[in-house]
Design an enzyme around this catalytic site. Structure first.
Site, mmCIF file in Angstrom:
data_model
loop_
_atom_site.group_PDB
_atom_site.id
_atom_site.type_symbol
_atom_site.label_atom_id
_atom_site.label_comp_id
_atom_site.label_asym_id
_atom_site.label_seq_id
_atom_site.Cartn_x
_atom_site.Cartn_y
_atom_site.Cartn_z
ATOM 1 N N LYS A 13 0.826 -1.218 0.000
ATOM 2 C CA LYS A 13 0.000 0.000 0.000
ATOM 3 C C LYS A 13 0.860 1.268 0.000
ATOM 4 O O LYS A 13 0.596 2.184 -0.771
ATOM 5 C CB LYS A 13 -0.926 0.041 1.230
ATOM 6 N N ARG A 88 -9.824 1.077 8.681
ATOM 7 C CA ARG A 88 -9.356 -0.274 8.934
ATOM 8 C C ARG A 88 -10.384 -1.069 9.717
ATOM 9 O O ARG A 88 -10.134 -2.220 10.047
ATOM 10 C CB ARG A 88 -8.095 -0.185 9.792
ATOM 11 N N ARG A 127 11.429 -6.902 4.725
ATOM 12 C CA ARG A 127 11.483 -5.484 5.072
ATOM 13 C C ARG A 127 12.083 -5.287 6.465
ATOM 14 O O ARG A 127 12.792 -4.307 6.715
ATOM 15 C CB ARG A 127 10.071 -4.879 5.030
ATOM 16 N N ARG A 133 11.691 -1.979 11.081
ATOM 17 C CA ARG A 133 10.508 -1.408 11.710
ATOM 18 C C ARG A 133 10.130 -2.226 12.938
ATOM 19 O O ARG A 133 10.166 -3.458 12.904
ATOM 20 C CB ARG A 133 9.365 -1.435 10.691
ATOM 21 N N ARG A 144 -0.704 -8.789 13.321
ATOM 22 C CA ARG A 144 -1.260 -7.799 12.387
ATOM 23 C C ARG A 144 -2.128 -8.469 11.330
ATOM 24 O O ARG A 144 -3.162 -7.938 10.932
ATOM 25 C CB ARG A 144 -0.124 -7.006 11.729
HETATM 26 P P1 ADP Z 1 0.715 -2.166 7.889
HETATM 27 O O1 ADP Z 1 -0.432 -1.917 6.977
HETATM 28 O O2 ADP Z 1 1.910 -2.693 7.174
HETATM 29 O O3 ADP Z 1 0.367 -2.969 9.108
HETATM 30 P P2 ADP Z 1 0.725 0.653 8.698
HETATM 31 O O4 ADP Z 1 1.907 1.504 8.576
HETATM 32 O O5 ADP Z 1 -0.442 0.964 7.830
HETATM 33 O O6 ADP Z 1 1.263 -0.817 8.461
HETATM 34 O O7 ADP Z 1 0.211 0.639 10.214
HETATM 35 C C1 ADP Z 1 1.072 0.352 11.276
HETATM 36 C C2 ADP Z 1 0.293 0.355 12.594
HETATM 37 O O8 ADP Z 1 -0.287 1.663 12.820
HETATM 38 C C3 ADP Z 1 -0.888 -0.599 12.685
HETATM 39 O O9 ADP Z 1 -0.519 -1.930 13.034
HETATM 40 C C4 ADP Z 1 -1.739 0.079 13.771
HETATM 41 O O10 ADP Z 1 -1.224 -0.165 15.067
HETATM 42 C C5 ADP Z 1 -1.554 1.550 13.464
HETATM 43 N N1 ADP Z 1 -2.619 2.043 12.546
HETATM 44 C C6 ADP Z 1 -2.449 2.492 11.274
HETATM 45 N N2 ADP Z 1 -3.627 2.837 10.732
HETATM 46 C C7 ADP Z 1 -4.570 2.598 11.672
HETATM 47 C C8 ADP Z 1 -5.992 2.727 11.725
HETATM 48 N N3 ADP Z 1 -6.700 3.179 10.681
HETATM 49 N N4 ADP Z 1 -6.629 2.377 12.869
HETATM 50 C C9 ADP Z 1 -5.963 1.925 13.919
HETATM 51 N N5 ADP Z 1 -4.633 1.751 13.938
HETATM 52 C C10 ADP Z 1 -3.934 2.083 12.838
#
Ligand code: ADP
Length: 190
Positions: A13, A88, A127, A133, A144
């Site tokens: 994404k 999400r 990654r 990360r 996740r």
């Molecule tokens: P990925 O999609 O690879 O898990 P992101 O960078 O999109 O990584 O998100 C990393 C973390 O940030 C998530 O695991 C969550 O803890 C938090 N996060 C991101 N977007 C949201 C959201 N819309 N609602 C709740 N938590 C979020």
């Protein structure tokens, strides 16, 4: 273009959001990036988000929704936006609808990048080695993916029922996936 990018962690994404944002001249808004920036700067928001992120859990909706609401008020979203990582949950999707309705706007398209769990796990572990990360360790990746299956996957049918979902295969070269996404956007707006 007012769009949402959906897909499991590791689907690509972030990479694709940057490319689509450039192509369609809209800001890419990544809730994950905003949270990480706040964690890095040690802000109050970052302190609230960090423990959830490190555990592979969603940051509570109250925190996330307020942050997105603020972001969507900024001037650069006048010509559209691409949301990456939000909504999400079905509750967040409802909240986004409410925010847009207040602005007399609606979503044009929801792009879902698909990739199976084996592929995304492989990418995330890779990654982890490159970027280190905090949430790219095997147990947190597994968590996740579980959260995705349980809380985020229902958004597929939510947006399909609305008639704005476009699913795009996330397996293949990065350029190839970008072309598929661009095609999906263009075929909706024509
Ligand atoms: P990925 O999609 O690879 O898990 P992101 O960078 O999109 O990584 O998100 C990393 C973390 O940030 C998530 O695991 C969550 O803890 C938090 N996060 C991101 N977007 C949201 C959201 N819309 N609602 C709740 N938590 C979020």
């Amino acid at each position: 273009m007012r769009a949402v990018l959906l897909g499991p962690p590791g689907a690509g994404k972030g990479t694709q959001a940057a490319r689509l944002a450039e192509r369609f001249e809209v800001p890419a808004i990544s809730t994950g990036d905003i949270f990480r920036a706040n964690v890095g700067q040690g802000t109050e928001l970052g302190l609230k988000a960090k423990e959830y992120m490190d555990a592979g859990l969603l940051v509570p909706d109250s925190v996330t929704n307020a942050m997105v609401r603020d972001r969507l008020k900024q001037d650069d979203v006048g010509g559209g936006f691409l949301l990456d990582g939000y909504p999400r949950t079905v509750d967040q999707a409802g909240e986004l609808d409410a925010m847009l309705a207040e602005m007399k706007l609606s979503l044009d398209v929801v792009l879902e990048i698909t990739a199976d769990a084996d592929e995304v796990t492989k990418r995330l572990l890779n990654r982890a080695e490159l970027e280190g990360r905090a949430d790219d360790t095997e147990p947190v990746i597994r968590q996740r993916l579980e959260v995705y299956a349980e809380s985020t996957a229902p958004l597929t049918s939510f947006y399909r029922d609305r008639g704005i979902l476009a699913q795009v295969d996330g397996i293949g070269e990065i350029d190839e996936v970008t072309s598929r996404l661009v095609e999906a956007v263009n075929s909706r707006s024509s």
